[in-house]
Design an enzyme around this catalytic site. Sequence first.
Site, PDB file in Angstrom:
ATOM      1  N   CYS A 104     -13.455  47.801 -30.365  1.00  9.16           N
ATOM      2  CA  CYS A 104     -12.251  46.586 -30.347  1.00  9.16           C
ATOM      3  C   CYS A 104     -13.245  45.162 -30.527  1.00  9.16           C
ATOM      4  CB  CYS A 104     -11.652  45.732 -28.370  1.00  9.16           C
ATOM      5  SG  CYS A 104     -11.402  44.400 -29.563  1.00  9.16           S
ATOM      6  N   CYS A 107     -12.560  41.550 -29.592  1.00  5.85           N
ATOM      7  CA  CYS A 107     -12.865  41.295 -27.929  1.00  5.85           C
ATOM      8  C   CYS A 107     -13.846  42.597 -27.066  1.00  5.85           C
ATOM      9  CB  CYS A 107     -12.552  40.908 -26.864  1.00  5.85           C
ATOM     10  SG  CYS A 107     -10.795  41.127 -27.420  1.00  5.85           S
ATOM     11  N   SER A 108     -12.811  42.751 -26.581  1.00  6.92           N
ATOM     12  CA  SER A 108     -13.278  43.674 -25.206  1.00  6.92           C
ATOM     13  C   SER A 108     -12.286  44.507 -24.907  1.00  6.92           C
ATOM     14  CB  SER A 108     -14.252  43.843 -24.378  1.00  6.92           C
ATOM     15  OG  SER A 108     -13.818  43.056 -23.654  1.00  6.92           O
ATOM     16  N   CYS A 109     -10.859  45.053 -25.838  1.00  5.86           N
ATOM     17  CA  CYS A 109      -9.845  45.669 -25.223  1.00  5.86           C
ATOM     18  C   CYS A 109     -10.366  46.603 -24.786  1.00  5.86           C
ATOM     19  CB  CYS A 109      -9.175  45.723 -26.518  1.00  5.86           C
ATOM     20  SG  CYS A 109      -8.547  44.289 -26.319  1.00  5.86           S
TER      21      CYS A 109
HETATM   22 FE    FE Z   1     -10.186  43.669 -26.539  1.00  5.34          FE
END
Ligand code: FE
Length: 203
Positions: A104, A107-109
């Site tokens: 991602c 961010c951090s999906c």
């Molecule tokens: Fe994300």
Amino acid sequence: MSGQHHPEPESYAAIRARAIESLLVEKGLIASDAVDARVQAYEQDIGPLNGARVVAHAWVDPEYRTRLLENGTEAIAEFGYTGAQGAEIVVLGNTPDIQNVVVCTLCSCYPWPVLGLPPTWYKSHAYRARVVIEPRAVLKEFGLELDDVVEVRVWDSNSDIRYMVLPERPSGTEGMTEDQLMALVSRDSMIGVAKAKSPAQVG
Ligand code: FE
């Protein structure tokens, strides 16, 4: 939710969890490393078990594999794995010629219902920036060296779609049961930075 990688309740929950943790540590009720150990368990063991079960089933049941690759969310829901950060999960099948890798960049999906919490490195700026630009170099650092003929496909997750990789079934596993196969499916193999383990690797 659209246009937003992390919906409001989640950041609220994160803040709340941090507040509770610091309070418990302050009162001497728990040690901070105990919390870290528990989080690590969710990152490495408990969370990814769901994904491993899905992968092992796809390895033994060709019809399930087809359903999984055609509509990941529905096929995963057959196991009851649904919920936060799993509204739409797309499953990417690795082949001898194609290695899919998930990131991602914003961010951090991450597909929580099948993989649990994302590991720290997945959230790092270095991984997010570099895997897009030089995937082979990054994979090599993970210990995965690919032949030049293998095509590397990098998939950027977002608020609408989360990706999970279906690694190839290792050779020499023909006689193994679904439960035994599960042990070969590491979290990293479902992010695409590793292959599934060989039977020899798990002993
Ligand atoms: Fe994300």
